[in-house]
Design a protein around this motif. Sequence first.
Motif, short mmCIF file in Angstrom:
data_model
loop_
_atom_site.label_atom_id
_atom_site.label_comp_id
_atom_site.label_asym_id
_atom_site.label_seq_id
_atom_site.Cartn_x
_atom_site.Cartn_y
_atom_site.Cartn_z
N ARG A 136 50.78 93.52 -62.37
CA ARG A 136 50.87 92.07 -62.56
C ARG A 136 50.99 91.30 -61.25
O ARG A 136 50.82 90.10 -61.21
CB ARG A 136 52.10 91.76 -63.43
N ASN A 137 51.33 92.02 -60.18
CA ASN A 137 51.51 91.35 -58.89
C ASN A 137 50.19 90.94 -58.26
O ASN A 137 50.15 90.19 -57.31
CB ASN A 137 52.25 92.25 -57.91
N ILE A 138 49.11 91.50 -58.79
CA ILE A 138 47.80 91.16 -58.23
C ILE A 138 47.32 89.86 -58.89
O ILE A 138 47.10 89.81 -60.10
CB ILE A 138 46.79 92.31 -58.43
N LEU A 139 47.22 88.80 -58.07
CA LEU A 139 46.86 87.49 -58.61
C LEU A 139 45.35 87.32 -58.70
O LEU A 139 44.84 86.70 -59.61
CB LEU A 139 47.43 86.39 -57.71
N GLU A 140 44.66 87.87 -57.71
CA GLU A 140 43.20 87.75 -57.66
C GLU A 140 42.61 89.09 -57.23
O GLU A 140 43.26 89.84 -56.51
CB GLU A 140 42.78 86.71 -56.61
N HIS A 141 41.41 89.33 -57.65
CA HIS A 141 40.77 90.61 -57.31
C HIS A 141 39.28 90.35 -57.09
O HIS A 141 38.60 89.89 -58.00
CB HIS A 141 40.98 91.58 -58.47
N ILE A 142 38.82 90.58 -55.89
CA ILE A 142 37.38 90.40 -55.63
C ILE A 142 36.82 91.77 -55.28
O ILE A 142 37.25 92.39 -54.28
CB ILE A 142 37.13 89.44 -54.44
N ASP A 147 34.04 100.76 -54.30
CA ASP A 147 35.22 101.38 -53.68
C ASP A 147 36.18 100.39 -53.02
O ASP A 147 37.36 100.69 -52.86
CB ASP A 147 34.78 102.39 -52.61
N TYR A 148 35.67 99.26 -52.57
CA TYR A 148 36.50 98.34 -51.78
C TYR A 148 36.69 96.98 -52.46
O TYR A 148 35.76 96.48 -53.11
CB TYR A 148 35.86 98.10 -50.40
N SER A 149 37.87 96.41 -52.29
CA SER A 149 38.14 95.09 -52.86
C SER A 149 39.01 94.28 -51.91
O SER A 149 39.58 94.81 -50.95
CB SER A 149 38.89 95.20 -54.18
N ILE A 150 39.10 92.98 -52.23
CA ILE A 150 40.08 92.11 -51.60
C ILE A 150 40.99 91.63 -52.72
O ILE A 150 40.51 91.25 -53.79
CB ILE A 150 39.41 90.89 -50.94
N ILE A 151 42.31 91.70 -52.50
CA ILE A 151 43.23 91.21 -53.53
C ILE A 151 44.18 90.18 -52.95
O ILE A 151 44.44 90.15 -51.74
CB ILE A 151 44.06 92.34 -54.19
N GLU A 152 44.70 89.35 -53.84
CA GLU A 152 45.76 88.43 -53.48
C GLU A 152 47.00 88.96 -54.20
O GLU A 152 46.97 89.16 -55.41
CB GLU A 152 45.40 87.03 -54.00
N LYS A 207 40.66 100.02 -49.79
CA LYS A 207 40.09 100.84 -50.87
C LYS A 207 40.84 100.53 -52.15
O LYS A 207 42.05 100.31 -52.13
CB LYS A 207 40.26 102.32 -50.54
N ASN A 208 40.14 100.56 -53.26
CA ASN A 208 40.76 100.23 -54.54
C ASN A 208 42.02 101.04 -54.82
O ASN A 208 43.01 100.49 -55.28
CB ASN A 208 39.75 100.44 -55.68
N ALA A 209 41.97 102.33 -54.52
CA ALA A 209 43.13 103.18 -54.82
C ALA A 209 44.34 102.75 -53.99
O ALA A 209 45.47 102.73 -54.49
CB ALA A 209 42.79 104.64 -54.56
N ASP A 210 44.11 102.40 -52.71
CA ASP A 210 45.22 101.97 -51.84
C ASP A 210 45.77 100.62 -52.30
O ASP A 210 46.98 100.40 -52.30
CB ASP A 210 44.74 101.87 -50.39
N LEU A 211 44.86 99.73 -52.70
CA LEU A 211 45.30 98.41 -53.18
C LEU A 211 46.08 98.54 -54.48
O LEU A 211 47.07 97.85 -54.70
CB LEU A 211 44.08 97.50 -53.38
N GLN A 212 45.62 99.45 -55.31
CA GLN A 212 46.30 99.69 -56.59
C GLN A 212 47.76 100.08 -56.35
O GLN A 212 48.67 99.60 -57.01
CB GLN A 212 45.57 100.83 -57.31
N ARG A 213 47.95 100.94 -55.35
CA ARG A 213 49.32 101.39 -55.03
C ARG A 213 50.18 100.20 -54.62
O ARG A 213 51.34 100.09 -55.02
CB ARG A 213 49.29 102.43 -53.91
#
Length: 219
Positions: A136-142, A147-152, A207-213
């Motif tokens: 829930r802490n991820i406000l935005e996900h591009i 494999d790669y994303s930008i998150i807020e 990387k998505n997996a790192d951002l997920q963590r």
Amino acid sequence: MKNTQFAVIGLGRFGMSLINELSRMGYDVLAIDNDEEKVQDAAETATHAVQADAMDEQALKSVGIRNFDVVVVAIGENIQTNILSTIILKEMGVKTVVAKARNALHGKVLEKIGADLVIYPERDMAVKLARSLVSRNILEHIELSPDYSIIELITPKDFIGKSLVDLGVRQKMGVTILAIRHSDEIIVAPRASQIIHPGDVLVALGKNADLQRLGEMES
Ligand code: ADP
């Protein structure tokens, strides 16, 4: 057309979604089902579509199944057909057989008989959904690529009062902080010495997996 040749046996919801996506990405796909109607539907997207029984070795031989790099057994409902077809394909010498399992025991059998990759689409999808529901802490996900994303991200509790370098955000977590929103101010490309404050929002690339963590950390 790209080089890898795919065949999908079983044109249910999963098999058809797979064919649609592979075709969209420019790959050659052979679609197989014993139901004529399914074959006709698939013929609109697949490179070739043929009616054949997944347990009929002769029929599979005549479509040249051995020449395909990857054959996916996407029959779900009938476990017996799914298992027998997998055995036949491996015995015929198909290089890579991917088989869809309905449950853990079915998956174990598929592994024992030589399936190169066993997939559990329903279980995997549920796991993915559960993860996204708890992040829930991820406000935005591009999504930049698969494999790669930008998150807020709302700052994790453990980050507060520490600098980016102390936290090892890049070195240990593999994530680059592109910007920090601090009250009304935006800090673009923050320095490694930048301290994180309560209420900060981080814009992170990785990387998505790192951002997920990061998203799963307590805020
Ligand atoms: P999903 O759950 O992804 O919708 P299903 O198990 O419902 O998958 O669909 C399986 C597909 O496999 C159906 O289109 C069915 O006609 C096909 N099928 C079942 N048995 C055979 C067989 N012996 N040979 C070829 N295709 C088969």
